[in-house]
Design a protein around this motif. Structure first.
Motif, PDB file in Angstrom:
ATOM      1  N   LEU A 159      -3.298  -7.863  -4.104  1.00 27.52           N
ATOM      2  CA  LEU A 159      -2.654  -6.963  -4.448  1.00 27.52           C
ATOM      3  C   LEU A 159      -3.262  -5.411  -5.050  1.00 27.52           C
ATOM      4  O   LEU A 159      -3.025  -4.413  -4.583  1.00 27.52           O
ATOM      5  N   LEU A 160      -4.233  -5.894  -5.901  1.00 26.33           N
ATOM      6  CA  LEU A 160      -5.036  -4.609  -6.506  1.00 26.33           C
ATOM      7  C   LEU A 160      -5.748  -4.193  -5.480  1.00 26.33           C
ATOM      8  O   LEU A 160      -5.954  -3.044  -5.455  1.00 26.33           O
ATOM      9  N   LEU A 161      -6.509  -4.928  -4.544  1.00 28.85           N
ATOM     10  CA  LEU A 161      -7.220  -4.303  -3.810  1.00 28.85           C
ATOM     11  C   LEU A 161      -6.517  -3.607  -2.344  1.00 28.85           C
ATOM     12  O   LEU A 161      -6.921  -2.670  -1.890  1.00 28.85           O
TER      13      LEU A 161
ATOM     14  N   HIS B  95       0.656  -1.308  -0.029  1.00 36.63           N
ATOM     15  CA  HIS B  95      -0.247   0.036  -0.096  1.00 36.63           C
ATOM     16  C   HIS B  95       0.802   1.234  -0.048  1.00 36.63           C
ATOM     17  O   HIS B  95       0.537   2.125  -0.415  1.00 36.63           O
ATOM     18  N   GLU B  96       1.913   1.107   0.551  1.00 39.39           N
ATOM     19  CA  GLU B  96       2.845   2.360   0.750  1.00 39.39           C
ATOM     20  C   GLU B  96       3.613   2.670  -0.661  1.00 39.39           C
ATOM     21  O   GLU B  96       4.440   3.718  -0.921  1.00 39.39           O
ATOM     22  N   ILE B  97       3.930   1.645  -1.469  1.00 44.76           N
ATOM     23  CA  ILE B  97       4.821   1.832  -2.432  1.00 44.76           C
ATOM     24  C   ILE B  97       4.312   2.563  -3.523  1.00 44.76           C
ATOM     25  O   ILE B  97       3.468   2.205  -4.310  1.00 44.76           O
ATOM     26  N   ASP B  98       5.169   3.558  -3.856  1.00 48.97           N
ATOM     27  CA  ASP B  98       4.932   4.501  -5.146  1.00 48.97           C
ATOM     28  C   ASP B  98       5.277   3.659  -6.472  1.00 48.97           C
ATOM     29  O   ASP B  98       6.497   3.421  -6.385  1.00 48.97           O
TER      30      ASP B  98
ATOM     31  N   GLY C   5      -2.167  -2.171  -8.838  1.00 45.53           N
ATOM     32  CA  GLY C   5      -2.151  -3.552  -8.744  1.00 45.53           C
ATOM     33  C   GLY C   5      -1.054  -4.175  -9.649  1.00 45.53           C
ATOM     34  O   GLY C   5       0.054  -3.287  -9.968  1.00 45.53           O
ATOM     35  N   VAL C   6      -1.162  -5.409 -10.009  1.00 43.38           N
ATOM     36  CA  VAL C   6      -0.141  -5.931 -10.807  1.00 43.38           C
ATOM     37  C   VAL C   6      -0.666  -6.018 -12.199  1.00 43.38           C
ATOM     38  O   VAL C   6      -1.845  -6.955 -12.298  1.00 43.38           O
TER      39      VAL C   6
ATOM     40  N   TRP D  95      -8.952   0.920  -4.123  1.00 44.59           N
ATOM     41  CA  TRP D  95     -10.176   0.444  -4.753  1.00 44.59           C
ATOM     42  C   TRP D  95     -11.273  -0.158  -3.941  1.00 44.59           C
ATOM     43  O   TRP D  95     -10.603  -0.868  -3.088  1.00 44.59           O
ATOM     44  N   ASP D  96     -12.530   0.191  -3.842  1.00 50.04           N
ATOM     45  CA  ASP D  96     -13.527  -0.386  -2.943  1.00 50.04           C
ATOM     46  C   ASP D  96     -14.330  -1.370  -3.973  1.00 50.04           C
ATOM     47  O   ASP D  96     -14.993  -0.736  -4.741  1.00 50.04           O
ATOM     48  N   PRO D  97     -14.303  -2.593  -3.558  1.00 46.80           N
ATOM     49  CA  PRO D  97     -14.910  -3.450  -4.749  1.00 46.80           C
ATOM     50  C   PRO D  97     -16.568  -3.030  -4.685  1.00 46.80           C
ATOM     51  O   PRO D  97     -17.208  -3.337  -5.744  1.00 46.80           O
ATOM     52  N   ARG D  98     -16.960  -2.598  -4.030  1.00 46.86           N
ATOM     53  CA  ARG D  98     -18.340  -2.433  -3.820  1.00 46.86           C
ATOM     54  C   ARG D  98     -18.543  -1.092  -4.734  1.00 46.86           C
ATOM     55  O   ARG D  98     -19.974  -1.091  -5.331  1.00 46.86           O
TER      56      ARG D  98
END
Lengths: 614, 168
Positions: free
Chosen positions: A528-530, A53-56, A91-92, A538-541
């Motif tokens: 990783l995407l979430l 989450h922290e990685i730019d 994400g990847v 991203w919020d899946p909802r």
């Protein structure tokens, strides 16, 4: 011993410390992830997963991964996977490109390259078998595609396989591609910007050795011949390539992006492969390494004394830099596509952003004062300027260089607007512009959940679909992108899996691939995407959904009135997630993670669920 | 389809797609591996859409054979192809210098010079090219004319000429 078909070795290059070493990947890891996209996902998870989450994505902590797979070089139709944390989706993405670097890397003794850190000054990586050097690229920095290839030829004395970036990648444009062979791009993901953030202008790979041994040489040769013969029968595809889509995807299937997707149907006969074939194709067919299909073409046009060359344009370039911008003159499409190649821009993502900008201009959200000149649908000269403004991050171009999603947020901020008011004109999913295959008519291959459920957002080469366990689901993209092979030379999945086993000596069954290997890769990609971050999460909802435009009725053509039904999307997504062993948010359940031997993801998945449930 | 007497590989640059199936087939035949660097036929493509397959054209006067100080090179009279006695070749490079197109190749990891031997009369490169339906390579009877030798030119020079025609 390394597994058959593979070298078992990756080069690991740290551009901060200028250190180079080899890293061995154990055979059982290949067996679990295959190679390419799957293996890149594993490496990213292992190395960066804890602090994802922290990685730019554009910072030195991110990694750029270049990966072949066991089928690379052995299966007809070559591809290379490029990956890392994506500056588009956070994400990847397994971004693939047709490149002779793929076979050359293996011939040099490596399955791939992991690039870490960032150089202070421009450099390029030169690999000649076991000899690897980080070289000064001071004189190469700033060069466009063909100029760079000429400069490299002068410097090296010969043409060698290479990956490179244009000015767009140097300027950290989020829609920049990793380029190869003049016109080829790993476009999805924005890895050109990642390469640029590392000050890495090019990777040259001269591999002089043979490809690794395969497990069963006799059976392998038999299968190779069989596939060459089968694929070479695709004569219509060879003759017109994907360029035929300029006409067919519009007129036949009503799924072509026209003027930022407000329409998906056209009946403009001049906007077709025929117009290109008769007037502009100077080389047809044209192929990549080991390919018995040869779907490419070299096209040429002259506009106001300037000569432009490009490939095709293939369907995606033609649609996104053509009709999506209201440009229906094929000469101008060649020119815009050629400019994107030279600047190192992904034509899909950049064309998607340009379409968004044109619509904002038309609706009055963007003005002449904002841009510096007038923008109009189909106006070649202003589009040329805007393309360059994006690549060089000039003026409003610098905001559009963020891609449609981030540009919408920035422009809304500048204009004190509710972001939703502008986001409704973006045709993207999770920061990734949707490929040029619409879903409203229901006549093209992507299903209503294709993009909403994909772990690669709008990537049209990696779409979600039902049923989960066959080649209409994203599982199949995992196979192709991890293999790594071309989707256009692929044959039926049974033969492909047999081919993989023949090369590697593995005994993967269809059930194991669809039930374990593909879900393993997709589950890690999904987590990783979430996790996302740092600039977007991203919020899946909210974000597991289609662009608003796909819920508007098609305004014209034989499928006029057709639109996507939101409740259909919800129910099919739920079914798709369930099929993969994911919960109602699309988060892999603990049981699934344990079954897939992703024990170290259990805790992260639990945290993700807690975050969503607040 | 094998031809009677000596054969020749007719190259049509216009039809070559740069797919390299010829290189793959050649190395599979001679090295039993996919090893393009060790292929007897090589395709060069310095400009997009301008591929140039390059291989021995069997000059009527065989300057390579005559230049060989160890008699490692010989002509197979049945096919017209040049064969290399791998035990005798010292990699001295005299044949490369003698060739008008500098076509014989000396590469890393192979202890002898690489020259097309026409696969003893049934060239694999041609079969692969035909199997894919490209037909840039064809087996024909060897032309009697000295024109054969005109084809022995460095691929870079051929590419420059083709570039003008194809790309303008």
């Amino acid at each position: 011993m390394s597994p058959y078909g593979l070298t078992g070795r990756f080069l690991e290059v740290d551009l901060s410390s200028k250190s180079i070493r080899e890293t061995r990947i154990p055979g059982y890891i290949y067996r679990m992830y295959i190679g390419g996209r799957g293996l890149a996902t594993y490496i990213l998870w292992r190395e960066l997963g804890r602090k994802w989450h922290e990685i730019d994505p554009l910072g030195p902590e991110n990694m750029l991964i270049i990966a072949t797979g066991p089928l690379t070089g052995f299966y007809p139709g070559i591809k290379l996977a490029v990956s890392g944390k994506s500056p588009q989706s956070n994400g990847v993405i397994g971004s693939t490109v047709s490149s002779d670097v793929a076979f050359s890397l293996k011939a040099a003794g490596y399955d791939g390259i992991i690039i870490k850190g960032a150089s202070q000054d421009p450099v390029y990586l030169y690999i000649e078998d076991e000899h690897v050097e980080i070289r000064d690229a001071g004189k190469l920095w700033g060069l466009k595609g063909s100029g760079l290839l000429e400069a490299l030829r002068r410097e090296l004395g010969s043409d060698e396989p290479s990956l490179y970036i244009g000015p767009a990648g140097e300027n950290l444009v989020r829609t920049a591609a990793v380029m190869s062979r003049w016109f080829h791009a790993a476009g999805y993901g924005g890895y050109g910007a990642v390469m640029g953030s590392k000050k890495l202008k090019a990777i040259v790979v001269k591999g002089c050795g043979p490809l690794p041994r395969v497990a069963d040489q006799g059976e392998y040769i038999k299968l190779w011949r069989e596939v060459v013969e089968r694929v070479s029968q695709r004569r219509i595809f060879r003759q017109w390539g994907t360029t035929a889509g300029l006409w067919e995807t519009g007129y036949d299937t009503s799924s072509e992006p026209i003027m930022n997707w407000r329409e998906e149907w056209h009946n403009n006969k001049d906007f077709s492969h025929l117009a290109l074939e008769s007037k502009h194709w100077v080389k047809n067919p044209w192929a990549d390494w080991g390919c018995p299909l040869a779907c490419m073409k070299v096209s040429k046009t002259v506009i106001e004394g300037k000569i432009y060359y490009t490939d095709g344009p293939d369907y995606e370039m033609g649609a996104y830099l053509g009709c999506n911008l209201g440009v229906f003159r094929v000469e101008e499409v060649i020119a815009l596509s050629s400019m994107a190649d030279e600047l190192g821009l992904c034509g899909i993502q950049t064309g998607n952003t340009l379409g968004f900008a044109l619509e904002l201009y038309e609706k009055g959200y963007l003005t002449r004062e904002d841009i510096g000149y007038e923008l109009k649908w189909g106006d070649f000269n202003s589009l040329k300027r805007l393309l360059e403004d994006i690549a060089y991050r000039r003026g409003m171009g610098s905001i559009l260089a963020e891609g449609a999603y981030r540009a919408a947020l920035k422009i809304a901020g500048l204009k004190n607007l509710d972001p939703g008011e502008l986001l409704r004109y973006t045709v993207q999913v999770k920061g990734v512009g949707v490929g040029a295959h619409g879903i409203r008519s229901g006549k093209d291959y992507p299903q209503p959940i294709a993009y909403a459920g994909s772990v690669q957002g709008g990537d049209h080469t990696s779409v979600a679909g039902l049923p989960v366990d066959n080649d209409s689901s994203e599982a199949w993209s995992v196979f192709l992108d991890s293999g790594v092979v071309c989707m256009f030379t692929a044959v039926d999945d049974s033969t492909m899996i047999k081919y993989l086993n023949t090369v590697t000596g593995w005994n993967i069954t269809r059930e194991e691939f669809y039930g374990e290997i593909a879900p393993r890769v997709l589950s890690l990609q999904r987590i990783l995407l979430l996790l996302g971050g740092p600039d977007a999460t991203w919020d899946p909802r909210i974000h597991d959904d289609n662009p608003p435009r796909f819920y508007e009725p098609l305004p014209s053509g034989p499928y006029k009135g057709a639109r996507v039904d939101p409740s259909d999307v919800r129910s099919k997504l739920a079914e798709y997630y369930k099929g993969l062993g994911w919960d109602e948010y699309g988060i892999p359940t603990e049981e699934t993670l344990r079954r897939l031997k992703l024990y170290d993801a259990v805790e992260v998945a639990r945290e993700l669920r807690e975050r969503i449930e607040g | 389809m094998p031809v009677k007497g000596q054969l020749w590989i007719l190259v049509d640059y216009n039809l070559c797609t740069d797919c390299r199936l010829c290189e793959i087939a050649c190395s599979l035949k001679h090295e039993n591996m996919i090893w393009p660097e060790a292929s007897r036929i090589k395709v060069y493509e310095p400009y997009p859409g301008v591929p140039v397959p390059s291989l021995c054209v069997q000059c009527p006067d065989y300057p390579c054979v005559n230049s060989c100080p160890t008699k490692a090179l010989r002509v197979n009279e049945a096919t017209g192809g040049v064969t290399v006695d791998t035990g005798l070749c010292t990699l001295c490079g005299k044949c490369v210098e003698a060739c008008p197109g500098r076509i014989p190749r000396i590469v890393k990891g192979v202890s002898h010079v690489l020259i097309c031997d026409l696969c003893g009369g049934d060239p694999e490169c041609v079969k692969a090219c035909n199997m894919a339906g490209y037909n840039a390579l064809r087996v024909v009877g060897k032309p009697a004319s000295s024109v054969v030798k005109l084809y022995a030119r460095p691929p870079g020079i051929i590419a420059e000429e083709l570039r003008k025609k194809v790309l303008g």
